[in-house]
Design an enzyme around this catalytic site. Structure first.
Site, PDB file in Angstrom:
ATOM      1  N   GLU A 166       0.814  -1.233   0.000  1.00  0.00           N
ATOM      2  CA  GLU A 166       0.000   0.000   0.000  1.00  0.00           C
ATOM      3  C   GLU A 166       0.843   1.277   0.000  1.00  0.00           C
ATOM      4  O   GLU A 166       0.827   2.074   0.960  1.00  0.00           O
ATOM      5  CB  GLU A 166      -0.990  -0.016   1.166  1.00  0.00           C
ATOM      6  CG  GLU A 166      -1.955  -1.181   1.075  1.00  0.00           C
ATOM      7  CD  GLU A 166      -3.055  -1.164   2.125  1.00  0.00           C
ATOM      8  OE1 GLU A 166      -2.964  -0.421   3.112  1.00  0.00           O
ATOM      9  OE2 GLU A 166      -4.033  -1.930   1.946  1.00  0.00           O
ATOM     10  N   GLU A 353      -5.321  -8.325  -0.143  1.00  0.00           N
ATOM     11  CA  GLU A 353      -6.110  -7.946   1.029  1.00  0.00           C
ATOM     12  C   GLU A 353      -7.549  -7.655   0.624  1.00  0.00           C
ATOM     13  O   GLU A 353      -7.774  -6.884  -0.299  1.00  0.00           O
ATOM     14  CB  GLU A 353      -5.566  -6.678   1.712  1.00  0.00           C
ATOM     15  CG  GLU A 353      -4.364  -6.891   2.588  1.00  0.00           C
ATOM     16  CD  GLU A 353      -3.891  -5.608   3.235  1.00  0.00           C
ATOM     17  OE1 GLU A 353      -4.732  -4.764   3.610  1.00  0.00           O
ATOM     18  OE2 GLU A 353      -2.668  -5.424   3.314  1.00  0.00           O
TER      19      GLU A 353
HETATM   20  C1  LIG Z   1      -9.038  11.813   8.542  1.00  0.00           C
HETATM   21  C2  LIG Z   1      -8.906  11.055   7.273  1.00  0.00           C
HETATM   22  O1  LIG Z   1      -8.550   9.736   7.583  1.00  0.00           O
HETATM   23  C3  LIG Z   1      -8.419   9.001   6.442  1.00  0.00           C
HETATM   24  C4  LIG Z   1      -8.139   7.564   6.857  1.00  0.00           C
HETATM   25  O2  LIG Z   1      -7.824   6.964   5.644  1.00  0.00           O
HETATM   26  C5  LIG Z   1      -7.536   5.641   5.651  1.00  0.00           C
HETATM   27  C6  LIG Z   1      -7.451   5.048   4.409  1.00  0.00           C
HETATM   28  C7  LIG Z   1      -7.163   3.719   4.326  1.00  0.00           C
HETATM   29  C8  LIG Z   1      -6.986   2.977   5.494  1.00  0.00           C
HETATM   30  C9  LIG Z   1      -6.730   1.553   5.376  1.00  0.00           C
HETATM   31  C10 LIG Z   1      -6.604   0.641   6.397  1.00  0.00           C
HETATM   32  N1  LIG Z   1      -6.471  -0.526   5.774  1.00  0.00           N
HETATM   33  C11 LIG Z   1      -6.383  -1.856   6.403  1.00  0.00           C
HETATM   34  C12 LIG Z   1      -4.900  -2.156   6.442  1.00  0.00           C
HETATM   35  N2  LIG Z   1      -4.367  -2.381   5.092  1.00  0.00           N
HETATM   36  C13 LIG Z   1      -3.074  -2.984   5.345  1.00  0.00           C
HETATM   37  C14 LIG Z   1      -3.253  -3.795   6.604  1.00  0.00           C
HETATM   38  O3  LIG Z   1      -2.227  -3.444   7.486  1.00  0.00           O
HETATM   39  C15 LIG Z   1      -4.609  -3.406   7.180  1.00  0.00           C
HETATM   40  O4  LIG Z   1      -4.521  -3.183   8.565  1.00  0.00           O
HETATM   41  N3  LIG Z   1      -6.459  -0.363   4.465  1.00  0.00           N
HETATM   42  N4  LIG Z   1      -6.641   0.913   4.207  1.00  0.00           N
HETATM   43  C16 LIG Z   1      -7.052   3.577   6.743  1.00  0.00           C
HETATM   44  C17 LIG Z   1      -7.338   4.936   6.828  1.00  0.00           C
END
Ligand SMILES: CCOCCOc1ccc(-c2cn(C[C@@H]3NC[C@@H](O)[C@H]3O)nn2)cc1
Length: 447
Positions: A166, A353
């Site tokens: 990611e 994932e």
């Molecule tokens: C205030 C704005 O806030 C924005 C938050 O924006 C996001 C975007 C995406 C995520 C996110 C979390 N995950 C799951 C993880 N993927 C890898 C693995 O370690 C999992 O734990 N995928 N995408 C979180 C937050």
């Protein structure tokens, strides 16, 4: 009811990541990572949670592999903690760290489970962050040295490698939005970091080819889908900017050798000037053997001038949401996969994932997580449609094997098909574990 059937050579798996499950952050010669620092900085993580114990998989990996064996998976995706191998990021190698991953990989192989290794899943050695981290081009070569050691050390044992998990999260979520480590909020910095990450990926693939250790290599971008609220061009363009930020910004350089012009122009309007050195784009544009796709959620959206970075707003369509608040949007999964196929052709794809957050707790020894089963059914149905539409999907790896440290949400958000009691570290198979086990055994399920 319908039978959703998968190709006979479909691979099934589960995924985890080092900082989220291992614990033992002060054991085995491990160095400090940026997530140790970030999670112990007050205010960054819910309840002040950190990865010091997590699921204690550093000590309980044999029990975890037994769970995987019972599940009947073909492949287990895990990540290596760079600070366990190079406690200071470079220099002295920590043999205890290598020994731990040999124990894990040997246990997997003994049980007929293929290891898929993510080299970087966000736990950068703090010593490198102290010298600028991913903003410093020297970190690129430090990573390639780390990867080279791992390729040589595990040659013949690990045959599926992912360079980065990611890169959108590593660059923009962590250095522009700022809710992940190291928590910067600087668009120029984040965008330059995204470039350094892509150069890192390309140099690592080049090193992998040069060493000739055998196996396959790819990377795992995270994706999302925004469906335009109307057919007005401004709504369509707004959705394409958000999708482009996750997908084309990272996949175009790898598969086409250039950044998407519409995103470069947008970032330029926001004052971003990328420092691209001679040869960088050629380095990034290395053929990969497979593409990892991470997908969780999507939205209905429309144009809104001067809203956020990309001028869009979500339109509330009363979608069901998981316990972390993300809309359940399986049509987005299908659309992402079709977008990737249409843009980049027949690249073999592993879903590296896909999963959901439901915080159900054990009652009388079982965990009734019907929401997670429903999410899996909807998204595996979308995946089956994409395969029927010609998308070259080789495998599906669900996030996650077990509940774990969900970054800024700490231990409050549970993504596992196995429940973890964080006080006793007892694992409890959820109803979704048994559903997934049956689906794997059948290679089909009834929707
Ligand atoms: C205030 C704005 O806030 C924005 C938050 O924006 C996001 C975007 C995406 C995520 C996110 C979390 N995950 C799951 C993880 N993927 C890898 C693995 O370690 C999992 O734990 N995928 N995408 C979180 C937050």
């Amino acid at each position: 009811m319908a039978i959703i059937q998968f190709p006979k050579d479909m691979k099934w798996g589960t995924a985890t990541a080092s900082y989220q499950i291992e614990g033992a952050t002060n054991e085995g010669g491990r160095g400090v990572s940026i997530w140790d620092t970030f999670s112990k900085t007050p205010g960054n993580v819910v309840n002040g949670d950190n990865g010091d114990v997590a699921c204690d998989s550093y000590h309980r990996y044999e029990e975890d592999v037994e769970l995987m064996k019972d599940l009947g998976i073909d492949v287990y995706r895990f990540s290596v903690a760079w600070p366990r191998i190079f406690p200071n990021g470079t220099g002295e190698v920590n043999q205890e760290g290598l020994d731990y991953y040999h124990r894990l990989v040997d246990k997997l192989l003994e049980n007929g489970i293929e290891p898929m290794c993510t080299l970087y899943h966000w736990d950068l050695p703090q010593a490198l962050q102290d010298k600028g981290g991913w903003a410093n081009r020297e970190t690129i070569d430090a990573f390639v040295d780390y990867a080279e050691l791992m390729f040589k050390e595990f040659s013949g044992k690990i045959n599926k490698w992912l360079t980065l998990n990611e890169p959108w999260c590593i660059s923009f979520l962590s250095n522009y939005i700022g809710v992940h480590a190291p928590g910067n909020q600087d668009l120029q910095l984040a965008t330059q970091i995204s470039h350094h990450l892509l150069v890192t990926h390309g140099k690592t693939v080049q090193k992998f080819r040069e060493l000739g250790v055998g196996g396959e290599i790819g990377f795992a971008p995270n994706t999302t889908w925004l469906e335009p609220y109307s057919n007005r061009q401004e709504d369509i363009d707004a959705c394409n900017r958000e999708i482009g930020w996750y997908i084309e910004w990272f996949m175009d350089p790898v598969f086409k050798g250039s950044y998407p012009d519409f995103m470069v122009e947008w970032f330029k309007k926001k004052g971003v000037e990328l420092d691209i050195q001679d040869g960088d784009m050629e380095t990034i544009n290395q053929p990969v053997d497979f593409l990892g796709i991470n997908y969780y959620t999507g939205h209905i959206a429309r144009y809104k001038e001067n809203e956020g970075l990309l001028d869009w707003e979500m339109v509330e369509m009363n979608y069901d949401r998981t316990d972390i608040g993300w809309p359940i949007f399986p049509e987005g999964f299908y659309n992402v996969l079709m977008r990737v196929k249409d843009s980049y052709g027949d690249i073999p794809i592993y879903i590296t994932e896909n999963g959901s957050c439901y915080n159900d707790e054990p009652e009388n020894g079982s965990v009734k997580d019907s929401g997670r089963i429903n999410y899996l059914q909807q998204h595996l149905t979308a995946l089956s449609r994409a395969i029927a539409s010609g998308v070259n999907v080789k495998g599906y790896i669900t996030w996650s094997l077990m509940d774990n440290f969900e970054w800024a949400e700490g231990y409050t958000m549970r993504f596992g098909i196995v429940h973890v009691n964080y006080r006793t570290l007892e694992r409890t198979k959820k109803d979704s574990f048994y559903w997934y086990k049956q689906t794997i055994a059948n290679n089909w399920f009834e929707n």
